[in-house]
Design a protein around this motif. Structure first.
Motif, PDB file in Angstrom:
ATOM      1  N   GLY A 149       0.419  -1.044  -0.085  1.00  0.00           N
ATOM      2  CA  GLY A 149       0.211   0.238   0.453  1.00  0.00           C
ATOM      3  C   GLY A 149       0.788   1.382   0.373  1.00  0.00           C
ATOM      4  N   THR A 150       2.540   1.031   0.064  1.00  0.00           N
ATOM      5  CA  THR A 150       3.342   2.244   0.493  1.00  0.00           C
ATOM      6  C   THR A 150       3.633   2.326  -1.294  1.00  0.00           C
ATOM      7  N   TYR A 151       2.994   3.245  -2.265  1.00  0.00           N
ATOM      8  CA  TYR A 151       3.528   3.316  -3.653  1.00  0.00           C
ATOM      9  C   TYR A 151       4.575   4.474  -3.932  1.00  0.00           C
ATOM     10  N   TYR A 152       5.865   4.209  -4.384  1.00  0.00           N
ATOM     11  CA  TYR A 152       6.408   5.351  -5.233  1.00  0.00           C
ATOM     12  C   TYR A 152       6.325   6.569  -5.581  1.00  0.00           C
ATOM     13  N   LEU A 183      12.512   0.186  -2.129  1.00  0.00           N
ATOM     14  CA  LEU A 183      11.648   1.743  -1.815  1.00  0.00           C
ATOM     15  C   LEU A 183      10.090   0.829  -2.293  1.00  0.00           C
ATOM     16  N   TYR A 184      10.400  -0.126  -3.053  1.00  0.00           N
ATOM     17  CA  TYR A 184       8.832  -0.335  -3.921  1.00  0.00           C
ATOM     18  C   TYR A 184       7.964  -1.553  -2.850  1.00  0.00           C
ATOM     19  N   GLN A 220       2.563  -3.580  -4.929  1.00  0.00           N
ATOM     20  CA  GLN A 220       1.835  -2.474  -5.785  1.00  0.00           C
ATOM     21  C   GLN A 220       3.236  -2.186  -6.716  1.00  0.00           C
TER      22      GLN A 220
END
Lengths: 296, 531
Positions: free
Chosen positions: A5-8, A76-77, A80
């Motif tokens: 859910g963390t989109y870079y 960092l990816y 998603q």
């Protein structure tokens, strides 16, 4: 490590504008070279523009992919982002499929419709009568309607010589690449390298024999780009395929370097998968080529 | 859930967390979908004025019969470049710009899926435009074979600058494919939780399908121009019957690209008016599901109707019949759409602010363009209409009040969201009415001269067509100058005006209205919950 859910969203980047300048210069140089060649200009300096563009493109690819690899290894990816890459690669390959579809469509249209019509089939009776009454439809087309302008080839490439060998090489390379992928999933670093190197050797051998075939076609068979529609379609299809094999081999070579650098984990290696998707795609195209360009 | 907007290691871009960077480099280096969307829209408008200036030259020459202003050779370059610039420079980038601005906000995404590639897609365009326009100044002049660049006009008989035209097309294609991949990845992968496919706004749906069409056909165009390049420089005979090739093959490949391409230029418009009409009728869109299926059907049919552009070239009877009936089928899903828009208006509490004016005009005038298309689809009738001004009237009726009016409608509808200010409603209404009158004055008489047999792409014409051409030219000048008013309205709106609320339109629906106006530089870094 990034969580689900963390989109870079990357910060500013200089690569897109560098890529645009590089692409512009490469194509501008290529266009100038072609125009100078056709106009018969001696000592043209167009190739400097082309090389400058090419160098900028190479620098850009190195830098841009370098950034992406760093970000990926910095964790960092997210999952998603991984799906974004998968969709991206899938649709890129789909665009390539459509490009080759246009080329195959050209081949089929010419073979099935245009050449028979020129020889008077269907509604083409008057065309035949008025333009080239002596023209006979045939495939491979050795004698062109206007055979003075487009001198037909003396012979075509024997499918059971180099092309068959090349088919075996490429199919084998798809298998060895899959073995490398299995090794990657089993985290067997030695076997990844081994199978990847074998894949690259097979791919390079394919390209070597393809060049051999071209030399033979030009020097011994009179099969050239200007040998009429058979030569045109032959070199268009095999040429663009060869360019794609070259690109695929470069991708795989980069993957090999990255394996040596210790990149990729058993469960996280999409770059490798993307390169192998691409490689399998050029393999499938080749099978189509072997059947429709060489065999039937 | 949060989004990371910078690398952990680099702190020199810390301001990026808060807002845009300063200066020119903000635009060159940006990865922000709103910045990139704005650049697309400005680029599109510059191209719109460039292509429009060429249209003015065409209309000035056609004001009277006889040759008075430009050489016939230059006239040909003007019709060619006008078409190419409007298609590839004005309409397509405008829609990509709108997609960039709106799709992430509509689906609750932090940005586009691949922000750096997004910026590359944009920055290719100015370079491609420079290459394309520069051909006009080369020896032998620019492309002069019409925007459809049929071989052998574009191969054996083409000016040397055609090589650069081909590479410009390649660059535009690369840009479109990357843009389309980005849009598809964004829509499929970055929707907020709860935003199921069938809850997506229709603008998102139509763009998803448009992006699919782009990825499917831009490579085919690349194949066509590559074969042209080979025929010109490397002695191949793809489009030369002397070597066993076929000039008609070019038309097949071109229109296999070209027909989906015309839907690429209209499907996003469908999405725009499907957002605006419900907002100003203060009703939900009638028949959402049928709209989605109709769009998908139109996209599917676009792949199997291409030869209706080639009825007179000499194709077998069975081909004429197949392509005629397949083409007529398109009227069914298109009819569904028009029915749904009209039914959405039915018994709604309608008000006619500028976006609604443009959308209403869209429904009426696009339908006229659709009907003339239906006339053209009848193969035996097309033998008469082919390459006349009737065709010019037809496709300008679907592109000007279709694509262009929808883009205007979208700009007025979302300008408050983009700038934080309301635009000047009075001036905007003047813009609408002058555009509406000018456009109809320009293109309606073309139906008549076309049916009477006036051929397109010719700088001179028979005396009998003089009156209608004069009317067309006056309309053209009116429409053209009016667009400077649009520029003024947009600049005025950016610089100031009445403060816009988060949701300036009473009946508007969608996530984009849940964020403040102007939309903050980063929206939905935390995805919203969609019920």
């Amino acid at each position: 490590m990034a969580t689900e859910g963390t989109y870079y969203v990357p910060a500013q980047s200089k690569w897109p504008i560098i890529a645009s300048i590089g692409l512009f210069l490469t194509l501008l140089g290529a266009g100038m070279m072609m125009n100078d060649m056709t106009a018969g200009v001696k000592d043209s300096s167009a190739h400097y523009v082309f090389y400058a563009g090419g160098l900028i493109m190479a620098w850009m690819l190195f830098g841009w992919f370098g950034n992406v690899i760093q970000e990926s290894r910095a964790g960092l990816y997210s999952a998603q982002m991984d799906r974004t890459f998968r969709w991206g690669m899938f649709w890129f390959i789909f665009s390539e499929v459509m490009f080759f579809a246009a080329l195959f469509g050209t081949l089929f249209y010419v073979r099935v419709l245009a050449v028979p019509w020129l020889a008077g089939e269907g509604d083409g009776a008057m065309t035949h009568e008025m333009l080239w009454p002596n023209f006979i439809a045939d495939w491979p087309l050795m004698v062109n309607p206007d055979n003075d302008l487009f001198v037909g080839a003396a012979d075509v490439v024997d499918p059971f010589h180099l092309p068959l060998l090349n088919t075996l090489l490429l199919v084998a390379s798809s298998i060895t690449l899959t073995l490398a992928h299995h090794a990657l999933r089993a985290n067997d670093r030695y076997k990844i390298k081994l199978w990847l190197i074998i894949t690259l050797i097979l791919g390079t051998a394919f390209l070597f024999f393809q060049v051999e075939e071209y030399i033979e076609a030009y020097n011994e068979l009179g099969l050239t780009l200007s040998a009429g529609i058979y030569g045109s379609t032959f070199f268009l299809l095999t040429g663009f395929h060869g360019a794609h094999v070259t690109l695929g081999a470069i991708m795989l070579a980069v993957m090999l370097v990255r394996v040596y650098q210790g990149h990729f984990e058993a469960d996280n290696h999409f770059a490798f998968e993307a390169a192998s998707w691409y490689w399998h795609f050029v393999d499938v195209v080749w099978v189509g080529l072997f059947i429709f360009v060489y065999l039937v | 859930m949060t989004s990371v907007t910078d690398t952990a290691s680099s702190h020199e871009h810390d301001e990026h967390h808060h807002g845009p960077a300063k200066g020119l480099m903000r635009w060159v280096l940006t990865t922000n979908h709103k910045d990139i969307g704005s650049m697309y829209l400005w680029f599109s408008f510059i191209m719109f004025l460039t292509g429009g200036a060429m249209a003015m030259i065409i209309r000035a020459e056609l004001f009277q019969p006889g040759l008075q202003i430009v050489e016939p050779a230059f006239f040909n370059q003007m019709t060619t470049m006008h078409g190419l610039i409007m298609v590839f420079g004005a309409v397509m980038p405008a829609f990509v710009g709108l997609a960039n601005w709106m799709i992430p906000m509509m689906i609750g995404a932090p940005d586009m899926a691949m922000p750096r590639m997004n910026n590359w897609s944009f920055w290719i365009l100015p370079f491609a435009a420079v290459m394309l326009v520069s051909t006009l100044f080369m020896e032998g002049g620019g492309p002069n074979f019409g925007w459809t660049f049929y071989a052998p006009l574009s191969t054996d008989y083409a000016p040397p600058s055609t090589t650069f035209f081909i590479f410009a097309i390649h660059m535009l294609g690369v840009s479109s494919i990357m843009g389309a991949i980005n849009i598809i990845a964004t829509i499929l992968n970055l929707r907020a939780p709860g935003m199921t496919m069938m809850k997506m706004p229709l603008f998102v749906w139509t763009w998803l399908i448009t992006a699919y069409l782009l990825i499917a056909v831009m490579p085919v165009l690349a194949g066509a121009v590559t074969m042209m390049l080979m025929d010109i420089h490397f002695g191949t005979s793809f489009f030369n019957a002397g070597g066993g090739g076929d000039p008609v093959l070019f038309q097949h490949i071109f229109w296999f690209f070209g027909h989906p391409e015309v839907y690429i230029m209209i499907l996003p418009s469908f999405g725009i008016v499907s957002a605006i009409i419900p907002a100003f009728a203060r009703k939900h869109l009638f028949g959402y599901t049928s709209m989605v299926y109709a769009t998908a059907s139109i996209a599917f049919l676009s792949f199997i109707v291409w030869a209706h552009h080639m009825f007179t070239v000499g194709i077998p009877l069975i081909g004429e019949l197949f392509f005629m009936y397949a083409t007529m089928l398109i009227a069914v899903p298109t009819g569904v759409k028009v029915f749904n828009w009209v039914t959405t208006m039915f018994r709604g509490s309608m008000t006619f602010e500028t976006p609604m004016l443009f959308s209403t005009a869209f429904v009426v005038l696009f339908t006229i363009g659709g009907f003339s298309g239906l006339m053209l689809s009848i193969a035996p009738a097309d033998f008469q209409y082919h390459d006349t001004y009737f065709v010019v009237a037809h496709f300008h009726y679907v592109l000007v009040p279709g694509a262009i009016f929808a883009i205007f409608a979208a700009c007025y509808y979302w300008l408050p969201k983009w700038t934080g200010h309301m635009y000047d409603e009075t001036l905007a209404k003047v813009h609408f009415w002058m555009s509406f009158i000018g456009m109809n004055l320009t293109f309606f008489p073309m139906h008549f001269v076309g049916l009477a047999g006036m051929p397109r792409r010719i700088p001179d014409y028979a005396l009998q067509f003089a009156n209608f051409n004069e009317i067309s030219s006056i309309g053209g000048f009116l429409f053209g100058t009016t667009q400077l008013l649009f520029l003024f309205i947009v600049i005025k709106c950016i610089r100031g005006g009445e403060k816009a609320e988060a949701k300036p339109w009473e009946g508007a629906e969608g996530l984009e209205w849940s964020v403040p106006s102007p939309a903050p530089y980063h929206t939905f870094t935390t995805p919203p919950d969609v019920k």
